[in-house]
Each structure stands twice: as structure tokens, then as C-alpha cells.
Design an enzyme around this catalytic site. Structure first.
Site, PDB file in Angstrom:
ATOM      1  N   LYS A 141      34.065  43.614  37.889  1.00  0.00           N
ATOM      2  CA  LYS A 141      35.133  42.705  37.476  1.00  0.00           C
ATOM      3  C   LYS A 141      34.745  41.964  36.199  1.00  0.00           C
ATOM      4  CE  LYS A 141      35.907  41.483  42.318  1.00  0.00           C
ATOM      5  NZ  LYS A 141      35.645  40.406  43.278  1.00  0.00           N
TER       6      LYS A 141
ATOM      7  N   ARG B 197      39.130  36.436  55.608  1.00  0.00           N
ATOM      8  CA  ARG B 197      40.453  35.812  55.483  1.00  0.00           C
ATOM      9  C   ARG B 197      41.466  36.483  56.383  1.00  0.00           C
ATOM     10  NH1 ARG B 197      39.517  35.926  49.178  1.00  0.00           N
ATOM     11  NH2 ARG B 197      38.470  37.757  49.948  1.00  0.00           N
TER      12      ARG B 197
ATOM     13  N   HIS C 189      35.076  28.958  50.176  1.00  0.00           N
ATOM     14  CA  HIS C 189      33.635  29.269  50.198  1.00  0.00           C
ATOM     15  C   HIS C 189      32.850  28.050  50.694  1.00  0.00           C
ATOM     16  CE1 HIS C 189      34.573  32.167  46.656  1.00  0.00           C
ATOM     17  NE2 HIS C 189      34.259  32.935  47.680  1.00  0.00           N
TER      18      HIS C 189
ATOM     19  N   SER D 272      39.208  33.530  44.954  1.00  0.00           N
ATOM     20  CA  SER D 272      38.822  33.288  43.551  1.00  0.00           C
ATOM     21  C   SER D 272      39.794  33.994  42.617  1.00  0.00           C
ATOM     22  CB  SER D 272      37.403  33.787  43.291  1.00  0.00           C
ATOM     23  OG  SER D 272      36.483  33.098  44.088  1.00  0.00           O
TER      24      SER D 272
HETATM   25  P1  ADP Z   1      33.165  39.188  46.538  1.00  0.00           P
HETATM   26  O1  ADP Z   1      33.291  39.301  45.061  1.00  0.00           O
HETATM   27  O2  ADP Z   1      31.944  39.839  47.131  1.00  0.00           O
HETATM   28  O3  ADP Z   1      34.438  39.447  47.329  1.00  0.00           O
HETATM   29  P2  ADP Z   1      33.725  36.390  46.707  1.00  0.00           P
HETATM   30  O4  ADP Z   1      33.023  35.445  45.821  1.00  0.00           O
HETATM   31  O5  ADP Z   1      35.156  36.655  46.424  1.00  0.00           O
HETATM   32  O6  ADP Z   1      32.840  37.676  46.748  1.00  0.00           O
HETATM   33  O7  ADP Z   1      33.596  35.925  48.205  1.00  0.00           O
HETATM   34  C1  ADP Z   1      32.360  35.820  48.857  1.00  0.00           C
HETATM   35  C2  ADP Z   1      32.599  35.820  50.349  1.00  0.00           C
HETATM   36  O8  ADP Z   1      33.455  34.743  50.691  1.00  0.00           O
HETATM   37  C3  ADP Z   1      33.269  37.090  50.863  1.00  0.00           C
HETATM   38  O9  ADP Z   1      32.742  37.400  52.138  1.00  0.00           O
HETATM   39  C4  ADP Z   1      34.701  36.672  50.996  1.00  0.00           C
HETATM   40  O10 ADP Z   1      35.376  37.436  51.985  1.00  0.00           O
HETATM   41  C5  ADP Z   1      34.521  35.234  51.444  1.00  0.00           C
HETATM   42  N1  ADP Z   1      35.725  34.462  51.189  1.00  0.00           N
HETATM   43  C6  ADP Z   1      36.366  34.313  50.016  1.00  0.00           C
HETATM   44  N2  ADP Z   1      37.463  33.543  50.168  1.00  0.00           N
HETATM   45  C7  ADP Z   1      37.512  33.217  51.482  1.00  0.00           C
HETATM   46  C8  ADP Z   1      38.432  32.462  52.288  1.00  0.00           C
HETATM   47  N3  ADP Z   1      39.536  31.922  51.772  1.00  0.00           N
HETATM   48  N4  ADP Z   1      38.157  32.314  53.604  1.00  0.00           N
HETATM   49  C9  ADP Z   1      37.073  32.899  54.145  1.00  0.00           C
HETATM   50  N5  ADP Z   1      36.176  33.638  53.448  1.00  0.00           N
HETATM   51  C10 ADP Z   1      36.400  33.792  52.133  1.00  0.00           C
END
Ligand code: ADP
Length: 165
Positions: free
Chosen positions: A53, A102, A29, A140
Site C-alpha cells: 500500500k 471487525r 487499534h 485506517s
Molecule cells: P493491516 O494493514 O495488517 O490490516 P491495520 O493497521 O489495518 O493492519 O490493522 C492492524 C490490526 O488491527 C488488524 O488485525 C486489523 O484487523 C485490526 N483492526 C483494524 N481496525 C479495527 C477495528 N475497527 N476493530 C478491530 N480491529 C481492528
């Protein structure tokens, strides 16, 4: 002709919303934000409170971490919101939704959300950034799993997260 119609007034700020759970924020992030700071005048990193979640960190803890991290970056704001992402964009004047990709699985998911958001609000554009090399395997969910099973997450998250855990 389209160029004329679509031209933004030169003074209009480019404001992006980066929505997510950030439970916790990871180095991936951070990489997305770091690469976006030069693309937008302001970025709102906002925790969406609609998720079903069960979180590892409370909203207050996640906001505290984000505030610690971005304290010295004046163009980055930290917030949380409920309701539709496009409605929150309108509230803060954001013309862009920033998301990270990703892999192909992320693409399918983000594609559907972006199409729906475009139908809801055609003036808000989704900007998708690919994970940098070496960051595509971080999520995450995996950070939470490693933590739950007693492993080290030091290499996956910023120091500010470790301070809270
Ligand atoms: P959500 O719960 O909406 O999936 P996250 O907090 O997991 O939100 O992620 C927020 C954003 O960051 C999303 O667009 C997710 O795809 C992106 N993201 C998370 N991990 C990565 C990563 N390793 N590389 C690129 N983008 C990521």
C-alpha cells in the site's frame, strides 16, 4: 497429559506482537491495545514494512505517533520489521500474535494468515479480539479517505495523530 506438556514455565513472560500498518493508528487499534495490556506482560506494536500500500504517513511518522501515545505505558513497545511475522516474533521472544476482528471479512483474512503462521511456527499462537461495540466501523483506510476528501477525523483517531497531520 496434554496439560502437563503444554504448561508454560511460570516465569515465562507472555509477549505479544501486534503487527499492522497503523497508517494511521485509530481509536479502534487503541481499544485493542487497551484491552490487551492486562492479557500480556509485554506488547510490541510493530509496523510491518512488507505492505504494497502507498502510505499516508512515513514509517518514521507512524513510529513517532506510536511512541508519543505509549510513552507512559512501559509494557508497550513500538517497533517496525521486515520479513515474516513469525520470524520477528522469534526475534523478540513473542509467543502470541495479536490481531483485531471487525467483521466476517476480517475473519476470513485473519483465519488464513493464522493458519499459515501456525504451519510456519506451531509454537506461536494468534489471539483475535473482537472490536468493541462502536468500533467495528473504523479502519485506517476510511480515515485516509475522509482526510483526503477534507473531512474531519477527530472522532476516529487519538490526538497524537492529529498533531502529525
Ligand atoms: P493491516 O494493514 O495488517 O490490516 P491495520 O493497521 O489495518 O493492519 O490493522 C492492524 C490490526 O488491527 C488488524 O488485525 C486489523 O484487523 C485490526 N483492526 C483494524 N481496525 C479495527 C477495528 N475497527 N476493530 C478491530 N480491529 C481492528
Amino acid at each position: 497429559m496434554f496439560e502437563e506438556e503444554n504448561r508454560q514455565p511460570t516465569m515465562k513472560k507472555r509477549i505479544a506482537l501486534f503487527p499492522g500498518s497503523f497508517d494511521p493508528i485509530t481509536n479502534a487499534h487503541m481499544d485493542i491495545v487497551r484491552r490487551s495490556v492486562s492479557l500480556f506482560d509485554e506488547i510490541y506494536i510493530a509496523i510491518g514494512l512488507n505492505s504494497s500500500k502507498t502510505p499516508l504517513l512515513t514509517t518514521e511518522q507512524r513510529i513517532g505517533i506510536l511512541e508519543d501515545i505509549f510513552r507512559d505505558t512501559p509494557s508497550v513497545h513500538v517497533a517496525s520489521y521486515t520479513g515474516l511475522t513469525v520470524d520477528y516474533c522469534k526475534e523478540i521472544g513473542a509467543g502470541y500474535i495479536l490481531r483485531g476482528l471487525r467483521n466476517a471479512g476480517d475473519f476470513d483474512f485473519e483465519h488464513a494468515i493464522a493458519q499459515n503462521n501456525l504451519q510456519l511456527e506451531p509454537n506461536i499462537q494468534t489471539v483475535l479480539l473482537l472490536a468493541s461495540p462502536g468500533y467495528g466501523h473504523i479502519s485506517s483506510t476510511i480515515v485516509r479517505d475522509i482526510l483526503k476528501n477534507g473531512g474531519s477525523i477527530d472522532h476516529l483517531v487519538p490526538q497524537e495523530v492529529l498533531n502529525y497531520i
